[in-house]
Scaffold this active site. Structure first.
Site, mmCIF file in Angstrom:
data_model
loop_
_atom_site.group_PDB
_atom_site.id
_atom_site.type_symbol
_atom_site.label_atom_id
_atom_site.label_comp_id
_atom_site.label_asym_id
_atom_site.label_seq_id
_atom_site.Cartn_x
_atom_site.Cartn_y
_atom_site.Cartn_z
ATOM 1 N N TYR A 69 2.925 0.761 -3.249
ATOM 2 C CA TYR A 69 2.482 -0.170 -4.403
ATOM 3 C C TYR A 69 2.705 1.442 -5.201
ATOM 4 O O TYR A 69 3.007 0.348 -6.516
ATOM 5 C CB TYR A 69 0.871 0.354 -3.813
ATOM 6 C CG TYR A 69 0.481 -0.101 -5.383
ATOM 7 C CD1 TYR A 69 0.375 -1.868 -6.053
ATOM 8 C CD2 TYR A 69 -0.453 1.697 -6.363
ATOM 9 C CE1 TYR A 69 -0.350 -1.131 -7.349
ATOM 10 C CE2 TYR A 69 -0.332 1.040 -7.273
ATOM 11 C CZ TYR A 69 -0.687 -0.189 -7.729
ATOM 12 O OH TYR A 69 -1.509 -0.618 -9.666
ATOM 13 N N THR A 74 0.567 -1.083 -0.087
ATOM 14 C CA THR A 74 -0.296 -0.066 0.160
ATOM 15 C C THR A 74 0.794 1.408 -0.158
ATOM 16 O O THR A 74 2.013 1.235 0.276
ATOM 17 C CB THR A 74 -1.045 -0.128 1.317
ATOM 18 O OG1 THR A 74 -0.063 -0.129 2.297
ATOM 19 C CG2 THR A 74 -1.509 -0.783 1.431
ATOM 20 N N SER A 75 0.405 1.832 -0.869
ATOM 21 C CA SER A 75 1.665 3.886 -0.673
ATOM 22 C C SER A 75 2.266 3.426 -1.437
ATOM 23 O O SER A 75 2.430 3.132 -2.380
ATOM 24 C CB SER A 75 1.125 3.878 1.088
ATOM 25 O OG SER A 75 -0.115 4.955 1.356
ATOM 26 N N ALA A 76 3.401 4.201 -0.646
ATOM 27 C CA ALA A 76 4.943 3.851 -0.940
ATOM 28 C C ALA A 76 5.598 1.945 -1.351
ATOM 29 O O ALA A 76 6.250 2.528 -2.654
ATOM 30 C CB ALA A 76 5.615 4.904 -0.498
#
Length: 305
Positions: A173, A169-171
């Site tokens: 991803y 998730t986030s960075a």
């Protein structure tokens, strides 16, 4: 032995990297970090705290970089002709260590391994093994852009695949999104394409303790986001602009890497996805086990032989 009452000199550095700066990390992980640090940072009181020290001395015994045989050692794991690069825990900028340590992985370590794998004539493909909630914005986009330019789909010499095992998730991803292929199990969690800032206003805590900071400025906007006074409207607008810009960069990167429109990515509104929803949204290519994805990569390499 250092007693519990001795101040930890690493805490101001950690606070600077966590608070009042854009982050790309899953909210639950951020809450855990804040809960672990807030008592020691004077943000509030918690009955339980994480007493794990993050000093370089404590990490030295885990690193072993200086003691490795440079003639035979490789910075990445190798399985047959595939380089395996782990992306795990909280992702940070300029960590200074090649391998994940104390629940963190540095962007600098990831890119050093990636470059080495690209240059290694015995390596035919690169596999990112990702299990991370994300982390700092600083360093993330520069690393992902370099990876993107070196993928097979962009004319690079070797296929670069990502496996979400079990969270990206986030960075994290962002790393997956620029790879040639992205796979994961039904239980994977991915997405959260956005950014946020945890702004900490210490002013009421200071008042409660009888401390009144006086800020002498040279320049009207100097020191407006120190946390020692409430945010005024221009400061709030500046922070909002910072996270909006970060999200736009992130969305454009995902759109480029995944072949999606920027509007499609922005319309996810930083939602997280699992399993079939991640495939349907276009964030991953398919659902499959790690073994199945690995065998598929080997099959692709056989076709290219």
């Amino acid at each position: 032995m250092k007693g519990r009452s001795e101040p930890n000199r690493q805490l101001p550095m950690l606070a600077q990297r966590i608070f009042n700066t854009p982050l790309m990390i899953h909210e639950h992980k951020a809450e855990i970090i804040v809960a672990a640090l807030q008592h020691r940072l004077g943000v509030g009181n918690f009955d339980r705290i994480d007493s794990t020290a993050l000093g370089a001395t404590d990490m030295l015994s885990l690193s072993g970089d200086a003691r490795r045989d440079r003639d035979n050692w490789k910075p990445f794991a190798q399985d047959d002709d595939i380089a395996v690069i782990p992306v795990s825990g909280t992702l940070v900028h300029k960590f200074g260590w090649l391998d994940p340590v104390s629940g963190m992985t540095g962007y600098d370590g990831i890119i050093r391994k990636f470059r080495a794998a690209l240059m290694d004539s015995t390596i035919r493909a690169i596999w990112f093994d990702i299990d991370s909630p994300g982390g700092e914005v600083a360093g993330c986009f520069a690393m992902c852009e370099e990876i993107a330019k070196s993928t097979l789909s962009e004319g690079g010499p070797k296929p670069v695949w990502a496996y979400i095992n079990e969270q990206a998730t986030s960075a994290a991803y962002a790393v997956a999104s620029v790879c040639d292929r992205v796979y994961g199990p039904r239980t994977m969690i991915t997405g959260s394409i956005g950014a946020y800032i945890m702004y900490i206003d210490f002013s009421r805590a200071l008042d409660k303790n009888g401390m009144t900071p006086e800020i002498i400025r040279s320049g009207k906007r100097k020191g407006r986001m120190t946390g020692t006074e409430p945010l005024d409207d221009p400061a709030l607008a500046k922070l909002q602009a910072m996270v909006d810009e970060t999200r736009d960069i992130f969305a454009n990167m995902v759109a480029m890497g995944r072949g999606l429109s920027v509007d499609t990515v922005l319309n996810t509104e930083a939602e997280i996805y699992s399993g079939a929803d991640a495939v349907k949204t276009g964030l991953v290519d398919d659902i499959m086990s790690e073994t199945e994805a690995w065998e598929l990569l080997q099959l692709e390499l056989g076709r290219r032989a």
